[in-house]
Each structure stands twice: as C-alpha cells, then as structure tokens.
Write a protein that holds these residues in place. Sequence first.
Motif, PDB file in Angstrom:
ATOM      1  N   GLU A 560       0.834  -1.207   0.000  1.00  0.00           N
ATOM      2  CA  GLU A 560       0.000   0.000   0.000  1.00  0.00           C
ATOM      3  C   GLU A 560       0.868   1.255   0.000  1.00  0.00           C
ATOM      4  OE1 GLU A 560      -2.286   1.416   3.586  1.00  0.00           O
ATOM      5  OE2 GLU A 560      -3.962   0.721   2.364  1.00  0.00           O
ATOM      6  N   LEU A 561       1.998   1.239   0.767  1.00  0.00           N
ATOM      7  CA  LEU A 561       2.935   2.363   0.730  1.00  0.00           C
ATOM      8  C   LEU A 561       3.487   2.570  -0.672  1.00  0.00           C
ATOM      9  CD1 LEU A 561       5.179   2.136   3.945  1.00  0.00           C
ATOM     10  CD2 LEU A 561       3.635   3.982   3.292  1.00  0.00           C
ATOM     11  N   GLU A 563       2.102   1.757  -3.506  1.00  0.00           N
ATOM     12  CA  GLU A 563       1.073   2.277  -4.410  1.00  0.00           C
ATOM     13  C   GLU A 563       0.848   3.766  -4.201  1.00  0.00           C
ATOM     14  OE1 GLU A 563      -2.280  -0.119  -3.561  1.00  0.00           O
ATOM     15  OE2 GLU A 563      -1.482  -1.926  -4.539  1.00  0.00           O
ATOM     16  N   GLN A 564       1.038   4.232  -2.959  1.00  0.00           N
ATOM     17  CA  GLN A 564       0.814   5.644  -2.661  1.00  0.00           C
ATOM     18  C   GLN A 564       2.053   6.506  -2.878  1.00  0.00           C
ATOM     19  OE1 GLN A 564      -0.466   5.599   1.394  1.00  0.00           O
ATOM     20  NE2 GLN A 564      -2.434   4.565   0.969  1.00  0.00           N
ATOM     21  N   SER A 566       4.353   7.179  -5.614  1.00  0.00           N
ATOM     22  CA  SER A 566       4.392   8.092  -6.757  1.00  0.00           C
ATOM     23  C   SER A 566       3.905   7.344  -7.987  1.00  0.00           C
ATOM     24  CB  SER A 566       5.808   8.623  -6.982  1.00  0.00           C
ATOM     25  OG  SER A 566       5.841   9.446  -8.124  1.00  0.00           O
ATOM     26  N   PRO A 567       2.971   7.928  -8.731  1.00  0.00           N
ATOM     27  CA  PRO A 567       2.473   7.226  -9.927  1.00  0.00           C
ATOM     28  C   PRO A 567       3.513   7.155 -11.046  1.00  0.00           C
ATOM     29  CG  PRO A 567       1.506   9.422  -9.747  1.00  0.00           C
ATOM     30  CD  PRO A 567       2.269   9.197  -8.490  1.00  0.00           C
ATOM     31  N   GLN A 595       9.102   3.438   4.343  1.00  0.00           N
ATOM     32  CA  GLN A 595       8.434   4.718   4.088  1.00  0.00           C
ATOM     33  C   GLN A 595       9.455   5.815   3.830  1.00  0.00           C
ATOM     34  OE1 GLN A 595       6.280   6.405   7.433  1.00  0.00           O
ATOM     35  NE2 GLN A 595       4.566   6.941   6.070  1.00  0.00           N
ATOM     36  N   ARG A 602      11.248   9.198  -4.170  1.00  0.00           N
ATOM     37  CA  ARG A 602      10.348  10.144  -4.835  1.00  0.00           C
ATOM     38  C   ARG A 602      10.963  11.536  -4.943  1.00  0.00           C
ATOM     39  NH1 ARG A 602       6.738   9.941  -1.388  1.00  0.00           N
ATOM     40  NH2 ARG A 602       6.963  11.985  -0.382  1.00  0.00           N
TER      41      ARG A 602
END
Length: 686
Positions: A560-561, A563-564, A566-567, A595, A602
């Motif tokens: 989940e981290l 996926e959140q 950076s696209p 994280q 990012r």
Amino acid sequence: MVGFAAFAGKTGKATLTGPRILAVAIAVVAPLLEIAALVQWAGLPEAWTPQLTVTPQSAVVLTFPAVGAYLIAHRPRLNMAWMMCAGGLAAGLSDFFQSLMLRVAADGHLMLAGYLRHTYIVFWAVCGLTLTALLPLYSPDGRLPSPRWRWALALSAVSLGTEMLRNITRPDPSPIGYRFPEVVPNPLQIRALAPYQEIISETAWAGIYLSLALAALSMALRLRRADPVGRRQIGWPLFAFTGYIVFLVVGTAVPGLVWVAVLWSALIPVAVAFSVMRYRLYGIDTVISRTFVAAGLLVVISAVYFGAGAVASLGVSGYDRVAGLASALFAGAFFQPLRRVLQRAVDQMLYGKVGDPRLLAARLTQAIRRGDPAEALTAVVGVLRDGLAVEGVAVEVADGEPRYVENGRVGDRPREVPLVWHGERVGRLLVGAPGPRRFPAAHNERVLATLTPYAADVAHAVRMAADLQRSRERILTTREEERRRLRRDLHDGLGQSLAGMAMLINIARGRLKEAPDSADALLRELRTGMDAVAGDIRELVYGLRPPALDDLGLARAVRELAEQASPEIEIEVSAEGDLSELPAAVEVAVYRIVQEALTNVRRHARAERARIHLQREREVLRVTVADDGRGLPESRRAGVGLSSMRERAAELGGICVISGGPGEGTRVEVMLPLLPQPAPSQNSVS
C-alpha cells in the motif's frame, strides 16, 4: 698528557690522580712496545721471521689498554678496567720480548735468546689469564656470578700455568725439522719430561678451551637470570667473547681465517666499555637476535637438506636432480616454522616474560576479560608500553568514550599506528620515544604486529559501547519527547475538545424543551466536533503504530505504501517467508524505514523503477529497497532521513547499509534480528 687532562676535564674529572696517570702510561707504553716488536720483526732475516707476526694478541695491545684507560678516567676503582690495562700491557711485553728473542738469536746470542724466550712466555700466560678468563668472568659489574665460578677461574689459571711451565721446562728439540736455522737452547729444560710433552700440551690446551667456554657460559647465565636492563648490558660482551672464541677455534683449524679472530679481538674492549658505561647499547638486541636466528637456520636447514638429499639419493638412485629437488623442498618446508621457533627462543632469552609477544598477548587477553571496554583500553596502553619499552603509549578512539587514554608521555612527535577493525579504521595508536629499557626496531615490529589487533578490537568495543550509550540516551530522549507530545496533544487538543463538547451537551439539554431547533443545531455542531476528535485520536494512534500493519499485515502494508508513493515510478514489491508473526517493534521499524526510503526515491532519486524485497530467514529479517536513479553523490552528508533509518535499525540490534555510486542507483539494505516473543503472563485475563 695535556690532551688527556683536557679530556678528563670534559668528562667531569678535574685532575689526574695516580691511578689515572698509571692507566695513561700503560695505554701509551703498550702500543709503543707493539710498534717496536713490529719493527724488529720487519728487520729480521727471512729465515728467522715467524709465520705470523700479527695475531689476536697484536690487536689486544692496541685496543685493551686504551679502552681500559678511558674507563679508569671515569671509574678509577673498576677492576675490569685494570684487567684490560694489565692484559694489554702483558700482550705488548710478550710480543716485544718474542721479537727481541728472535732478533738476539739471529745475531748469534742463542743463550740470551733462551732467557728472553722465558720472559715472553710468562707475559703470554698473564695476558691469557687476564683477558680470556678474568675479564669475561667479572663482566659486566666487576664481580663473579657466584663463588662457584672460582673453579672456572682456577681451571684457566692451572691450564695456562701448565702450558707456561711446559714451555719453560721443555727439552731442546731436534734440529731436524726445526722452524728456525738454529735451536734456541732452553737453560731451564727438564729432559725427563720429553716423553710427556705432547700429552701435557694437549691436556693444557683442552683446559684452556674449556675455560674459555665456561667464561662465555657464565655470561650466558647472567643474561638469562638478569632483568631486562641487565640483559641489555650483558649482551655486548657476551656477543663479543662468543664471537672471539668461535673465530679463534676456526682460525686454529683454518689458518687462513686467523685474521677474523684478530679483528674480532679488537672489538672486545669496545663491547665491554659499552656494557660498563651502561650506554643504551643501540642495536645489540637486533645483532644477537639475527645472528642467533641466522646461525640456527643455517645449521638446521643444512642438516635437513643434506640429510634429505642423502635419503632421497638412496631411494631414487640415479636421479640426482630429483634427489636435489626433494631435499630442497623438504628443507624449505622447515624454514618458516623453524624461524618462528628460533625467534621466540631468542626473544625469551633477551627480553624474558616482559618482551615475549605471546606472553604479552596472553597478559592483554586476561586484562581485557576482567574489565569493561574503558578499563580494557587502559590495560592495552599499559601492556603496550611495557612490551615496547617506550616512555609512553596512547590510544585515540574515533567517536569513543573515553576518546583518549595515555600511559606515560608520548611526546610531541609520537609514532602513529592505525587501528583497523575488519577494514574500518577505529582509531590510532601513538608510540612515544624509546625508554631506558630500549628494544630494537625489529622487536618493536613483532610486538606491534601481535598486539595491535587486540588494541583494535578493544577500540572497536569502546566505540560500540559509546554508540550504545548514545543510542540509549537518544531512546530516552525520544521517549520523553514523545510523552511530552502526547501529553500536549491530549491536554491541549483532545482535552479542550472534550471539555467543549461537554458544555455543548449541557447547553443542548437546557434548550431541548424551549428551543428544539437551537438544540438540534448544537447537536449537529457536537457531531462535527466528535468527528474532529475521532480524527485526532486516529492521528495519535497512527503516530504510535501505523494501523495498516494491524489491518493488512506487513507485506500488504508495504504494498500500500508503494502504491501511494508516486504514480511516475514503477515499484515492485516481493516477499519471502512467513511475515505474519513478526515482533511489533520489527514491523514498525521496517514500515518506517521503507516509508523513508520511498520518500527519498520520490524526492531525490529521479528513478523510473524501484524494487522492495522482504525476506524472512530463521532469525533475521532482510529488507532491500533499490532503485535505478542517479545514486548517491561522491561528497554527501547523511541527512535526517538516512540517519533515522540507521538509528531505527540500530535500536533493534540490526544494521542498515546505504550504498550506490553516482549513476548506479541507490540501495538500502537492512538486516534486523528476530528476537523471540515474550511468553504471555500466566496472570493475564483472557
């Protein structure tokens, strides 16, 4: 005489007393006698010239009286200095009367030559007794090692006296085969001793050589029993006398090498002077050590080589090259172990237990086991100072506590030796100037090579202890800061909100009958406030432990981290092993480290792809976060994010390694130990 007075004044002797005047007179007369002897030998007819006109006795005349006078100028009552003067003067008189005897005999005065012959024989015996028995037995302090050694002195006196009397009373030899044109008659001959001349001579010389060996043995025993300073003092005369005996025997067997004994005998008084004056004896340890090791290697390797060659030649007869190669390989296999054994033996002989690197290492190991790292560091510098015999030793530990420990005084220009632990420099060793009990550079290197790894281990332990203490302090500080933040948030945030909500409830209850619409508005406001309070509580809980870990588990929470994150970045997450029952602290640490690593990817990496891999082994959890970005710059400083990742891993006893050169991407590797879960208490309520 004036020159010597000036010299004496420079050395602290203001006046020339009777003993010093006598010593100077001997130092002047003895060389003049030798020069006169050489002149007379040079003027002899060839038939009357002896085969050897320069002998070890000639070197004795030139060096012993001069050195003896020098010692007497400093220590007038030193009996060894008077022995050197007396022996040198006797040697000069012996050579002078021998040359005078031949001069008189060549002139035809044979009977007078016979009397002169007795004179030079007597002085020869006095010289031999003084310099080959008295001097070594009384070196270096002017006393016998013990009363038992009087027997060695008596043996030398009896042997030399026997040979002297044999020469004085010998019957006239036959003219056939006589080395001179005419027989020099002996006025005191005893013809009845003619049949026993050979056996008396052999017995006397056996006693002379045995007394020489005993004199050298007495010094060797002194060396073994003395303290380190005494060993260094005895080293020079022992080395000089032993070499003289060896070359004297070799010169007797091989006359062509007698010149080596001549040169060596000239060094004996210099060695004795170094010993008596207690100079620092620079290099004597190295000289003795290398000589002993080289001689032992030469003897043993030669014996092994020729022995192996003989055995191989018998087994492979007709193959000489094979036999030679086999013997060379066999002897070579003995070289290194034998060198170490001989080196340890000579270290033990020269330095005793204080300077033996193995014993120093054992002593250091015991000291390290008995104390904590700080105390062990103090023991390290103490043992190193004793082992190196220097004025001071210090250890400086990088980021350690204590950072600097010194024993003695290292001075302004100490020698620096890096302390390296598994490729990492953990500090440096500072070695001061040599002390009074000085060891040579070769021995220092052996001690440093043996003890420096121990010092590096202790320095690393000191660093680790300091890191642990700092980590504990950070944990305590962080815990108290977290408590302060929770208290502030609960008191100033939730507390005030709940107090306001209680007031709204009271107001709504009061208006419920009289103004229902107003009460309904207050209740809606209360509902909004409750939602805000619930959000604040969720934030507090999330700060303590991410809820995704409890809801999804570690693997899905990490996905989940990702996926959140950076696209624009393609992130792959993989896991191996069972991640369902990990310690809570490990789960939180992994989540926060991943994280932080994704945040760095990012913001700074400029990467297109990244990969997260979780792998559980039996007692270790491995986490890898790698990207294909620009990597770490050559000159970088660890920021808050990188430091926090390392600190989180260190708090759990793990490690975090961050690597990657420019253009190679960044790789974060974490290894956390999986400690066993505490058993639930029997008193817990289900």
